[in-house]
Design a protein around this motif. Structure first.
Motif, PDB file in Angstrom:
ATOM      1  N   ALA A  72       0.831  -1.204   0.000  1.00  0.00           N
ATOM      2  CA  ALA A  72       0.000   0.000   0.000  1.00  0.00           C
ATOM      3  C   ALA A  72       0.863   1.251   0.000  1.00  0.00           C
ATOM      4  N   SER A 115      -8.094   4.607  -2.191  1.00  0.00           N
ATOM      5  CA  SER A 115      -9.181   4.056  -1.387  1.00  0.00           C
ATOM      6  C   SER A 115     -10.549   4.253  -2.028  1.00  0.00           C
ATOM      7  N   VAL A 117     -12.358   6.730  -2.021  1.00  0.00           N
ATOM      8  CA  VAL A 117     -13.270   7.486  -1.159  1.00  0.00           C
ATOM      9  C   VAL A 117     -13.966   8.579  -1.956  1.00  0.00           C
ATOM     10  N   GLY A 140      -5.876  -0.101  -6.679  1.00  0.00           N
ATOM     11  CA  GLY A 140      -6.235  -0.277  -5.275  1.00  0.00           C
ATOM     12  C   GLY A 140      -7.265  -1.365  -5.071  1.00  0.00           C
TER      13      GLY A 140
END
Length: 292
Positions: A72, A115, A117, A140
């Protein structure tokens, strides 16, 4: 773009490529492990040898978490370096959001994108940057999926190894000092052939799931290093039997053990010219001593 921007871009692309190569060799390639994961797992393994008791059994799970964290981090930093030369003019900022062009801003954009988001406060403006950010989001998602799949496949391999150790212990307790000679030859031959199949499965697991080697069992009863020499004694005793079925089962178990010793010798660098020497070194590295 000046020389510094080109340098950041090349460095970021290199980090992303390193992550992809490491994930491919560790999770997707059936008989390999990436350089990053191998270095982390071996580092934690060497550290665990200084620790006694149950704390040593936590080294491998923590190392696995460290490997995932390293992947990551490589993704986040790699894409951040790709974004850095284009901040802030290459991005569209929401009203009231301060426009910054430092590394931490690039890391923030990269983490939000990875992520998925999608706060919407900072978004890519140019078509090329939009494509790059979309690629990071896909990466991701793929990294998360591959990691979960790899873990779900790894723990059954560990259970097969523990089951083999328990099976050998149960066999030793039931058969006593006489070993397979205390049983009906046909029944004993069937048991040894079953053990041979289990040993072969463990050999394949160690090739396919390199990380499972570094999981240390605190209890000798569930530890293959503590029991594998007994399997070698069973194979030798069966080969010396006058029953042909038992002789064949002994040769079959011996062949499976030789394959396991080859994996330990070639993949994990355990020295020894014979399988028994390899297994003894395997036991010492896992802090177990074989019992007769």
């Amino acid at each position: 773009m000046d020389f510094g921007d080109v340098l950041w871009t090349v460095l970021g692309a290199g980090l992303i490529l390193l992550m992809l190569v490491d994930v491919f060799h560790t999770l997707l390639y059936p008989h390999g492990s990436g350089p990053v994961s191998r270095m982390i797992m071996r580092g934690f393994w060497l550290l665990s040898k200084r620790v006694r008791g149950r704390a040593s059994s936590l080294a491998a799970p923590v190392a696995m978490a460290a490997v995932i964290g390293a992947w990551a981090a490589l993704v986040v930093v790699g894409w951040a370096l790709l974004y850095l030369p284009h901040l802030p003019e290459g991005f569209v900022y929401e009203a009231g959001v301060p426009q910054q062009s430092d590394f931490f801003e690039a890391v923030y954009v990269s983490m939000v994108t990875l992520s998925t988001v999608g706060f919407g406060d900072v978004v890519a403006g140019s078509p090329l940057l939009r494509l790059v950010s979309a690629s990071e989001a896909v990466t991701g998602f793929g990294l998360l999926t591959a990691t979960v799949s790899g873990i779900l496949q790894m723990y059954p391999a560990l259970n097969r190894r523990r089951a083999l150790a328990h099976q050998l212990n149960l066999f030793r307790e039931a058969a006593g000092p006489a070993g397979a000679s205390s049983m009906d030859p046909r029944h004993a031959a069937g048991m040894l052939e079953s053990l041979a199949r289990s040993v072969a499965s463990v050999s394949v697991d160690m090739l396919s799931f390199h990380e499972t080697y570094y999981f240390h069992e605190v209890e000798p009863r569930g530890s293959l290093p503590a029991t594998v020499v007994y399997a070698h004694h069973l194979a030798s005793g069966a080969k010396a039997s006058e029953n042909r079925e038992l002789q064949f089962a002994g040769r079959m178990l011996e062949a499976a053990l030789e394959d396991l010793a080859t994996v330990l010798r070639g993949r994990f660098r355990h020295p020894g010219t014979t399988s028994l020497e390899v297994f003894d070194d395997y036991s010492r590295h896992h802090r177990h001593r074989q019992s007769g």
